[in-house]
Design a protein around this motif. Structure first.
Motif, mmCIF file in Angstrom:
data_model
loop_
_atom_site.group_PDB
_atom_site.id
_atom_site.type_symbol
_atom_site.label_atom_id
_atom_site.label_comp_id
_atom_site.label_asym_id
_atom_site.label_seq_id
_atom_site.Cartn_x
_atom_site.Cartn_y
_atom_site.Cartn_z
ATOM 1 N N THR A 157 -3.440 2.709 -4.920
ATOM 2 C CA THR A 157 -2.673 1.483 -4.714
ATOM 3 C C THR A 157 -2.541 1.214 -3.220
ATOM 4 N N PRO A 158 -2.387 -0.049 -2.833
ATOM 5 C CA PRO A 158 -2.184 -0.359 -1.418
ATOM 6 C C PRO A 158 -0.942 0.329 -0.838
ATOM 7 N N GLU A 159 0.094 0.448 -1.647
ATOM 8 C CA GLU A 159 1.326 1.108 -1.193
ATOM 9 C C GLU A 159 1.063 2.577 -0.855
ATOM 10 N N TYR A 160 0.314 3.244 -1.712
ATOM 11 C CA TYR A 160 -0.026 4.650 -1.467
ATOM 12 C C TYR A 160 -0.879 4.777 -0.210
ATOM 13 N N PHE A 161 -1.851 3.891 -0.044
ATOM 14 C CA PHE A 161 -2.706 3.948 1.132
ATOM 15 C C PHE A 161 -1.916 3.674 2.408
ATOM 16 N N LYS A 162 -0.965 2.747 2.352
ATOM 17 C CA LYS A 162 -0.108 2.478 3.519
ATOM 18 C C LYS A 162 0.679 3.720 3.907
ATOM 19 N N ARG A 163 1.164 4.466 2.910
ATOM 20 C CA ARG A 163 1.900 5.716 3.197
ATOM 21 C C ARG A 163 0.985 6.733 3.863
ATOM 22 N N ILE A 164 -0.261 6.817 3.409
ATOM 23 C CA ILE A 164 -1.209 7.758 4.007
ATOM 24 C C ILE A 164 -1.457 7.405 5.472
ATOM 25 N N GLU A 165 -1.579 6.128 5.773
ATOM 26 C CA GLU A 165 -1.824 5.691 7.147
ATOM 27 C C GLU A 165 -0.603 5.825 8.043
ATOM 28 N N SER A 166 0.575 5.872 7.457
ATOM 29 C CA SER A 166 1.809 5.904 8.241
ATOM 30 C C SER A 166 1.981 7.250 8.937
#
Length: 108
Positions: free
Chosen positions: A53-62
């Motif tokens: 999910t985009p939300e999960y990917f955003k967390r990975i990039e954070s």
């Protein structure tokens, strides 16, 4: 105990636990974001291609999200997508205030 090594100009040098960069997750996350931006892809595009999910990917990039977790499988998919070697994600080039250029987990 020497559990980690760093690739140097003269070969491999073993690191002590004191020298090991415990913030390696931040380095990986920084590089994931950097390589995504270099590719010109959006979070939505990358997340769709790698199957998260985009939300999960955003967390990975954070860099500051303590819940982030990037599996080796996901890192492998990203390496293929961005045409990078796995160890490229551990390079600290471009990150400020870091003393180790490349840290790789190994055993002795």
């Amino acid at each position: 105990a020497f559990l980690f090594f760093r690739l140097c100009k003269n070969g491999v040098r073993w690191l002590t636990m004191k020298e090991f960069n415990s913030d390696f997750k931040k380095v990986v996350c920084y590089n994931i974001r950097r390589y995504r931006k270099e590719s010109g892809m959006s979070v939505m595009q990358v997340s769709e291609i790698i199957g998260v999910t985009p939300e999960y990917f955003k967390r990975i990039e954070s860099l500051n999200d303590p819940r982030k977790n990037c599996s080796l499988t996901l890192l492998y998919k990203l390496s293929i997508l961005f045409n990078k070697k796995l160890d490229d994600f551990f390079l600290e080039d471009g990150m400020e205030n870091k003393k180790t250029k490349r840290t790789t987990v190994g055993t002795k």
